[in-house]
Scaffold this active site. Structure first.
Site, PDB file in Angstrom:
ATOM      1  N   LYS A  43       0.825  -1.228   0.089  1.00 22.64           N
ATOM      2  CA  LYS A  43       0.171   0.031  -0.056  1.00 22.64           C
ATOM      3  C   LYS A  43       1.017   1.465   0.044  1.00 22.64           C
ATOM      4  O   LYS A  43       2.199   1.184   0.163  1.00 22.64           O
ATOM      5  CB  LYS A  43      -0.972   0.026   1.223  1.00 22.64           C
ATOM      6  CG  LYS A  43      -2.046  -1.205   1.255  1.00 22.64           C
ATOM      7  CD  LYS A  43      -3.035  -0.879   2.269  1.00 22.64           C
ATOM      8  CE  LYS A  43      -4.172  -2.189   2.286  1.00 22.64           C
ATOM      9  NZ  LYS A  43      -4.920  -2.192   3.088  1.00 22.64           N
ATOM     10  N   TYR A 103     -12.219  -2.305  -3.885  1.00 22.90           N
ATOM     11  CA  TYR A 103     -12.858  -2.779  -2.692  1.00 22.90           C
ATOM     12  C   TYR A 103     -14.334  -2.543  -2.642  1.00 22.90           C
ATOM     13  O   TYR A 103     -14.985  -2.174  -1.463  1.00 22.90           O
ATOM     14  CB  TYR A 103     -12.403  -1.596  -1.624  1.00 22.90           C
ATOM     15  CG  TYR A 103     -10.826  -1.953  -1.159  1.00 22.90           C
ATOM     16  CD1 TYR A 103     -10.801  -3.303  -0.396  1.00 22.90           C
ATOM     17  CD2 TYR A 103      -9.821  -1.125  -1.311  1.00 22.90           C
ATOM     18  CE1 TYR A 103      -9.451  -3.291   0.203  1.00 22.90           C
ATOM     19  CE2 TYR A 103      -8.597  -1.440  -0.765  1.00 22.90           C
ATOM     20  CZ  TYR A 103      -8.362  -2.621  -0.090  1.00 22.90           C
ATOM     21  OH  TYR A 103      -7.168  -2.939   0.291  1.00 22.90           O
ATOM     22  N   ASN A 133      -1.994   0.237   6.534  1.00 24.84           N
ATOM     23  CA  ASN A 133      -1.728  -0.930   6.925  1.00 24.84           C
ATOM     24  C   ASN A 133      -0.579  -1.541   6.081  1.00 24.84           C
ATOM     25  O   ASN A 133      -0.686  -2.909   6.356  1.00 24.84           O
ATOM     26  CB  ASN A 133      -2.798  -1.642   7.824  1.00 24.84           C
ATOM     27  CG  ASN A 133      -3.850  -2.126   6.745  1.00 24.84           C
ATOM     28  OD1 ASN A 133      -3.713  -1.683   5.645  1.00 24.84           O
ATOM     29  ND2 ASN A 133      -4.875  -2.908   7.122  1.00 24.84           N
ATOM     30  N   HIS A 184      -2.015  -5.356   1.403  1.00 22.76           N
ATOM     31  CA  HIS A 184      -3.492  -6.116   1.204  1.00 22.76           C
ATOM     32  C   HIS A 184      -3.072  -7.609   0.832  1.00 22.76           C
ATOM     33  O   HIS A 184      -2.221  -7.629  -0.069  1.00 22.76           O
ATOM     34  CB  HIS A 184      -4.361  -5.361   0.124  1.00 22.76           C
ATOM     35  CG  HIS A 184      -5.006  -6.443  -0.427  1.00 22.76           C
ATOM     36  ND1 HIS A 184      -6.494  -6.497   0.172  1.00 22.76           N
ATOM     37  CD2 HIS A 184      -5.240  -7.047  -1.405  1.00 22.76           C
ATOM     38  CE1 HIS A 184      -7.188  -7.357  -0.565  1.00 22.76           C
ATOM     39  NE2 HIS A 184      -6.442  -7.980  -1.601  1.00 22.76           N
ATOM     40  N   GLU A 205      -9.563 -10.806  -7.789  1.00 25.54           N
ATOM     41  CA  GLU A 205      -8.651  -9.616  -7.631  1.00 25.54           C
ATOM     42  C   GLU A 205      -7.423  -9.922  -8.652  1.00 25.54           C
ATOM     43  O   GLU A 205      -6.928  -8.923  -8.971  1.00 25.54           O
ATOM     44  CB  GLU A 205      -8.166  -9.511  -6.259  1.00 25.54           C
ATOM     45  CG  GLU A 205      -9.125  -9.182  -5.262  1.00 25.54           C
ATOM     46  CD  GLU A 205      -8.846  -9.309  -3.662  1.00 25.54           C
ATOM     47  OE1 GLU A 205      -7.547  -9.713  -3.201  1.00 25.54           O
ATOM     48  OE2 GLU A 205      -9.706  -9.215  -2.733  1.00 25.54           O
TER      49      GLU A 205
HETATM   50  P1  RTP Z   1      -7.112  -5.802   3.281  1.00 24.73           P
HETATM   51  O1  RTP Z   1      -8.361  -6.224   2.432  1.00 24.73           O
HETATM   52  O2  RTP Z   1      -6.438  -4.674   2.834  1.00 24.73           O
HETATM   53  O3  RTP Z   1      -6.087  -6.949   2.783  1.00 24.73           O
HETATM   54  O4  RTP Z   1      -7.247  -6.000   4.654  1.00 24.73           O
HETATM   55  P2  RTP Z   1      -8.037  -7.065   5.525  1.00 24.73           P
HETATM   56  O5  RTP Z   1      -8.677  -8.082   4.788  1.00 24.73           O
HETATM   57  O6  RTP Z   1      -7.224  -7.321   6.602  1.00 24.73           O
HETATM   58  O7  RTP Z   1      -9.183  -6.093   6.126  1.00 24.73           O
HETATM   59  P3  RTP Z   1     -10.747  -5.737   5.355  1.00 24.73           P
HETATM   60  O8  RTP Z   1     -11.693  -6.122   6.503  1.00 24.73           O
HETATM   61  O9  RTP Z   1     -10.802  -6.345   4.104  1.00 24.73           O
HETATM   62  O10 RTP Z   1     -10.689  -4.336   5.253  1.00 24.73           O
HETATM   63  C1  RTP Z   1      -9.920  -3.647   4.118  1.00 24.73           C
HETATM   64  C2  RTP Z   1      -9.110  -2.392   4.668  1.00 24.73           C
HETATM   65  O11 RTP Z   1     -10.147  -1.525   5.042  1.00 24.73           O
HETATM   66  C3  RTP Z   1      -9.399  -0.710   6.099  1.00 24.73           C
HETATM   67  N1  RTP Z   1     -10.276  -1.049   7.290  1.00 24.73           N
HETATM   68  N2  RTP Z   1     -10.390   0.340   8.090  1.00 24.73           N
HETATM   69  N3  RTP Z   1     -11.272   1.858  10.094  1.00 24.73           N
HETATM   70  C4  RTP Z   1     -11.865   0.397  10.163  1.00 24.73           C
HETATM   71  O12 RTP Z   1     -12.630   0.101  10.993  1.00 24.73           O
HETATM   72  C5  RTP Z   1     -11.383  -0.329   9.077  1.00 24.73           C
HETATM   73  N4  RTP Z   1     -11.354  -1.524   8.907  1.00 24.73           N
HETATM   74  C6  RTP Z   1     -10.847  -1.885   7.713  1.00 24.73           C
HETATM   75  C7  RTP Z   1      -8.289  -1.411   6.565  1.00 24.73           C
HETATM   76  O13 RTP Z   1      -7.058  -0.587   5.789  1.00 24.73           O
HETATM   77  C8  RTP Z   1      -8.202  -2.777   5.729  1.00 24.73           C
HETATM   78  O14 RTP Z   1      -6.930  -3.210   5.318  1.00 24.73           O
HETATM   79 MG    MG Z   2      -9.796  -7.511   3.092  1.00 27.46          MG
END
Ligand code: RTP
Ligand code: MG
Length: 141
Positions: free
Chosen positions: A11, A51, A114, A117, A128
């Site tokens: 990212k 997303y 973070n 991804h 994806e």
């Molecule tokens: P990613 O898709 O980026 O690999 O991350 P992830 O699966 O661990 O998390 P996901 O639930 O898919 O959420 C995508 C991205 O959205 C942001 N996020 N912000 N503020 C919040 O509560 C929140 N929750 C998620 C994070 O940057 C996350 O990587």
């Molecule tokens: Mg995710």
């Protein structure tokens, strides 16, 4: 065990920190091969489409703004159980909860910035990968 492919994105925060190579080293040490890669500065439409599953979430606008704030490095990783293997390397979404030694524990600042991804399942990985790469851009190794 099955050989899988997964989509990884380094990212904008991690690209800006100049740690692409350190993150690639973690992929390689875990037995994941980079079989396609490109650097891209995502448009708003590209980030929103990528997303789309999160479009009703309160954090969606911030997520899109962050993902378009600078260039990202997008890669396809291939290896045994690549989807889960990459998720294990990444650590928890919130770096404060990420296990020691994971990419997010070591390089991420916040739940928004973070570092990486990674696809969360084989089916989402297929979608994806197709979002960013034509099959002819992926090298069998
Ligand atoms: P990613 O898709 O980026 O690999 O991350 P992830 O699966 O661990 O998390 P996901 O639930 O898919 O959420 C995508 C991205 O959205 C942001 N996020 N912000 N503020 C919040 O509560 C929140 N929750 C998620 C994070 O940057 C996350 O990587
Ligand atoms: Mg995710």
């Amino acid at each position: 065990m099955a050989v899988e492919r997964t989509l990884s994105i380094i990212k904008p925060d991690a690209v800006a920190k100049n740690v692409i190579g350190e993150i690639y080293t973690r992929f390689e040490k875990a037995g994941l091969k980079v079989v396609a890669a490109k650097m891209k500065h995502l448009s708003k439409a590209e980030a929103e489409g990528f997303y789309a599953e999160h479009k009703e979430r309160g954090f969606f606008a911030d997520l899109v703004a962050f993902m378009t704030s600078g260039p990202v490095m997008v890669q396809v990783l291939e290896g045994e159980n690549a989807v889960l293997a990459n998720r294990d390397l990444m650590g928890a979404t919130n770096p404060k909860e990420a296990a020691a030694g994971t990419i997010r524990a070591d390089f991420a600042e916040s739940i928004d910035a973070n570092a990486v991804h990674g696809s969360d399942a084989v089916a989402s990985a297929q979608r994806e990968i197709g979002y960013f790469f034509a099959e002819t851009e992926i090298s069998a190794r």
